[in-house]
Design an enzyme around this catalytic site. Sequence first.
Site, PDB file in Angstrom:
ATOM      1  N   GLY A   5       0.629  13.551   1.930  1.00 32.63           N
ATOM      2  CA  GLY A   5       1.450  13.539   0.452  1.00 32.63           C
ATOM      3  C   GLY A   5       0.550  13.642  -0.827  1.00 32.63           C
ATOM      4  N   SER A   6       0.684  12.818  -1.830  1.00 33.19           N
ATOM      5  CA  SER A   6       0.008  13.105  -2.954  1.00 33.19           C
ATOM      6  C   SER A   6      -1.411  12.488  -2.808  1.00 33.19           C
ATOM      7  CB  SER A   6       0.904  12.449  -3.898  1.00 33.19           C
ATOM      8  OG  SER A   6       2.321  13.160  -4.389  1.00 33.19           O
TER       9      SER A   6
END
Length: 484
Positions: free
Chosen positions: A218-219
């Site tokens: 993810g981020s």
Amino acid sequence: MTKELRRLSIVMLAMFLALFVSTSVIQVGQAANLANTPGNRRALYDSYEIQRGSIIVSGTPIAQSVPSDDVYSWQREYVDAAMWAPVTGYMNPVLDAKTRIESTENSVLSGSDENQFFSRIDRALTGQVPRGSNVELSLDADVQRAAWDALGDQQGAVVAIEPSTGRILAMVSKPSFDTNTLAAHDPDAVNAAYDQLAADPTQPLTNRAIEGNLNPPGSTFKLVVASAALASGRYTPDSTFPNPASYTLPQSSSVVSNAGGGACGGGDTVTLATALRLSCNIPFAELAVELGDDAIREEAEKYGFNSAFTMPLTSTPSTYPSTLDAPQTALSGFGQGQVRATPLQMAMVSAGIANGGVVMNPRMIDRVIEPNLSVGQEGSNSEYGRALESNIAAQMVTMMTANVQDGAASNARIDGVQVAGKTGTAENDARPYTLWFTGFAPADDPKVAVAVVVENGGGQGQNGSGNEIAAPIAKKVMEAVLGK
């Protein structure tokens, strides 16, 4: 003495010397190989007559041998078994099975290591009871406990690393299991317990900190993409990108959006620093396409992606695949698509940034303590490589600090301490999100880098976030290190 008798005496002496040398080589020099010969049950029984060394953390054994009343002489016993299971593994003499540290350090713990040759000779000559050496790990019992308690009933993992050395301070994986049940000397009970654990869909036998079915980061992967951008020399933290509310992937009809559904803050453009602070997906997708997958992969590999690490436990390589197409490259900009990572790897990303851009090889063993209490071997620190120049690493620290102080990772704040960090909320198609945090503290003098992954949406399906669930766990782990 006649000539014939003299010759016979010389032959007899030569035969005696040959016999002495050969038996010495077999009994001492080849002891380890003979002990490991399949089907050699006598050697197996004899090997367990030696008191196995302990696995030690913070001065206290977490795995040790106690006397047993069967042919194996010693019973392996584990303290806080489930908390340490992903690290110690288990040793079972009945099944001749060993895992984790019990396996990788078996020759040291069993006393059969070639470096312990003279120690074995000395104990034999002095009539001392044979025993193996102790292995002292780098992990910290208080930090491990803090990580274990903070993760609670969640399915996931925590890794904490000392950035300047690569020493692992904590390694937790849940769900876990009681290693004592697999170390018992009742083969039927052990096999039944193992079969039940192996069939469990939550995979308690897997060390999620370093292996298994890896999650998209993810981020948190935006740290790698931002690093690649700054390292290219084409971008600065103030570089700007178009700021639409939605973005159509190149060569595709698929549309991605930011977490909030709108633009990344106000204005028609957004800076790299603001996009990282607010954890916006669209600017990083645009950036990834501009950089290209080769540049991102090259930077990811400088942090350790696509490599396995032996510490001595061996990790599954985190992956940034080769030859991504344009849509997949855009998705990789915010850690989606085909990118996969272990918590160990994401902790190494933070640790490398914290350490002025130098990534250290992770390690778990501080020293081997021989039966006479002397130090036989000591762990040594080694560099994996440089991911960033120090001035660029400093820019990353500033952006990561803003992310915690006034951005998307606010739940990692610690009173009186500057924390640098990045959250991640990774999508898994229609399944619950995977929630992440990685960061370090203090930002200006890093003592610990940490990564947390919480699977199954932290019990909130697709409604939870990395800041809500993973960041507070990391905060407690960092506080445990800073409070020592």
